[in-house]
Design an enzyme around this catalytic site. Structure first.
Site, PDB file in Angstrom:
ATOM      1  N   GLU A  64     -36.900  20.753 -32.444  1.00  0.00           N
ATOM      2  CA  GLU A  64     -35.878  20.761 -31.384  1.00  0.00           C
ATOM      3  C   GLU A  64     -36.044  22.007 -30.528  1.00  0.00           C
ATOM      4  O   GLU A  64     -36.462  23.064 -31.012  1.00  0.00           O
ATOM      5  CB  GLU A  64     -34.481  20.716 -32.003  1.00  0.00           C
ATOM      6  CG  GLU A  64     -33.329  20.869 -31.040  1.00  0.00           C
ATOM      7  CD  GLU A  64     -33.310  19.795 -29.955  1.00  0.00           C
ATOM      8  OE1 GLU A  64     -33.108  20.163 -28.777  1.00  0.00           O
ATOM      9  OE2 GLU A  64     -33.518  18.602 -30.264  1.00  0.00           O
ATOM     10  N   GLN A  67     -24.464  11.255 -28.487  1.00  0.00           N
ATOM     11  CA  GLN A  67     -24.260   9.897 -28.020  1.00  0.00           C
ATOM     12  C   GLN A  67     -22.849   9.817 -27.434  1.00  0.00           C
ATOM     13  O   GLN A  67     -21.990  10.637 -27.739  1.00  0.00           O
ATOM     14  CB  GLN A  67     -24.438   8.908 -29.177  1.00  0.00           C
ATOM     15  CG  GLN A  67     -25.811   8.957 -29.825  1.00  0.00           C
ATOM     16  CD  GLN A  67     -26.940   8.685 -28.850  1.00  0.00           C
ATOM     17  OE1 GLN A  67     -26.796   7.916 -27.906  1.00  0.00           O
ATOM     18  NE2 GLN A  67     -28.084   9.320 -29.068  1.00  0.00           N
ATOM     19  N   CYS A 108     -33.690   6.378 -24.618  1.00  0.00           N
ATOM     20  CA  CYS A 108     -32.632   6.112 -23.645  1.00  0.00           C
ATOM     21  C   CYS A 108     -33.207   5.738 -22.282  1.00  0.00           C
ATOM     22  O   CYS A 108     -32.460   5.594 -21.317  1.00  0.00           O
ATOM     23  CB  CYS A 108     -31.722   7.334 -23.508  1.00  0.00           C
ATOM     24  SG  CYS A 108     -32.579   8.800 -22.869  1.00  0.00           S
TER      25      CYS A 108
END
Length: 288
Positions: free
Chosen positions: A167, A117, A245
């Site tokens: 991931e 972030q 996002c």
């Protein structure tokens, strides 16, 4: 920007790069160290290494990483070279009490060029929003898609018995492993490596979870939702927390979640980029 990042940005502007295309990321670690990641074409990187003066001056001001592999700029035998990536505590997440203000910062290991972030203050708010939703009902087993360096993984593992983390980025997973080890949370988290937005999604088992947390890239969840569709309705995760996002892909995925029996319970926005159209969405869905 924070005051420290603003100061680094102003100092960085004195460096005159003879390059018209590329990306630059500036970072200030929690301990105040400065870093810069330069992502230029290979021929431009070679020219900078051969010219030496600019990169030497930059290396005196900050830790320098170069290229998609985030190699560390080092000096050996009087020459500038690219060494292996180095994982250090460049970022932080927050663990502890129910209150966002009382949560304590803990280090996250990554490279200067790692995705995080944009800043500590906004990230504290974002983690606080997510964990307020997570803590609203008991959670024993959770899974997380897009775990990255562990921004939500560590807070999840702090309150859950078991977390499955998915991931694709290898360096991010190395940083996650180190952060989990330092907080003694390794035994609570099982890490899965690979691109689970594509065909590998079929290997995922999402049955019997109390909560599924997703923080995908701008492209959204794509095939990651396929195993949810293949899971019997009563065995699907009771709650689904979506951090996004990109509103466009979030809206597409939300419609699919509605078709899979989930209802939007709560939604909020964290404005991480003032004076722009970009923002972060935190949404909570519950199984009907």
């Amino acid at each position: 920007m924070s005051a420290a990042l603003e100061a680094w940005f102003q100092d960085f502007r004195r460096f005159d790069f003879p390059i018209s295309r590329g990306s630059i990321r500036l970072r200030v670690a929690p301990d105040g160290r400065r870093g810069v990641w330069l992502d230029f074409a290979n021929e431009d990187i070679k020219a900078l290494l051969d010219a030496r003066d600019l990169l030497s001056s930059l290396a005196e001001a900050a830790i320098v990483e170069i290229g998609q592999r985030r190699k560390r700029l080092v000096e050996r035998d009087g020459l500038l070279k690219l060494g292996d990536p180095v994982l250090e505590p460049w970022f932080e997440t927050y663990l502890g009490p129910n209150s966002e203000a009382d949560a304590r910062p803990v280090p996250l290991y990554c490279t200067v060029g790692s995705f995080t972030q944009p800043g500590f203050e906004a990230n504290r708010a974002l983690v606080g929003h997510v964990m307020e939703i997570v803590r609203s009902r008991p959670v024993r087993r959770a899974a997380e898609f897009g775990s990255g360096i562990g921004n939500f993984t560590l807070p999840l593992a702090d309150v859950c018995d078991h977390v499955d983390a998915y991931e694709v980025d290898t360096l991010a997973l190395e940083g996650l492993a180190r952060s989990l080890e330092e907080r003694e949370l390794t035994e609570k988290v099982r890490v899965h490596s690979g691109n689970f937005q594509g065909a590998k999604a079929t290997a995922i088992d999402l049955s019997g979870l109390d909560l599924l947390l997703v923080d995908p890239p701008r492209s959204g969840l794509m095939q990651f939702l396929d195993p949810l569709e293949m899971t019997q309705a009563q065995s699907r995760p009771a709650r689904f927390v979506y951090v996004s996002c990109f509103a466009e892909s979030f809206s597409v995925d939300s419609l699919r979640l509605e078709g899979l029996g989930y209802a939007l319970e709560r939604i909020s926005v964290v404005d991480q980029f003032p004076q722009s159209r970009h923002f972060e969405i935190v949404a909570s869905f519950v199984r009907k």
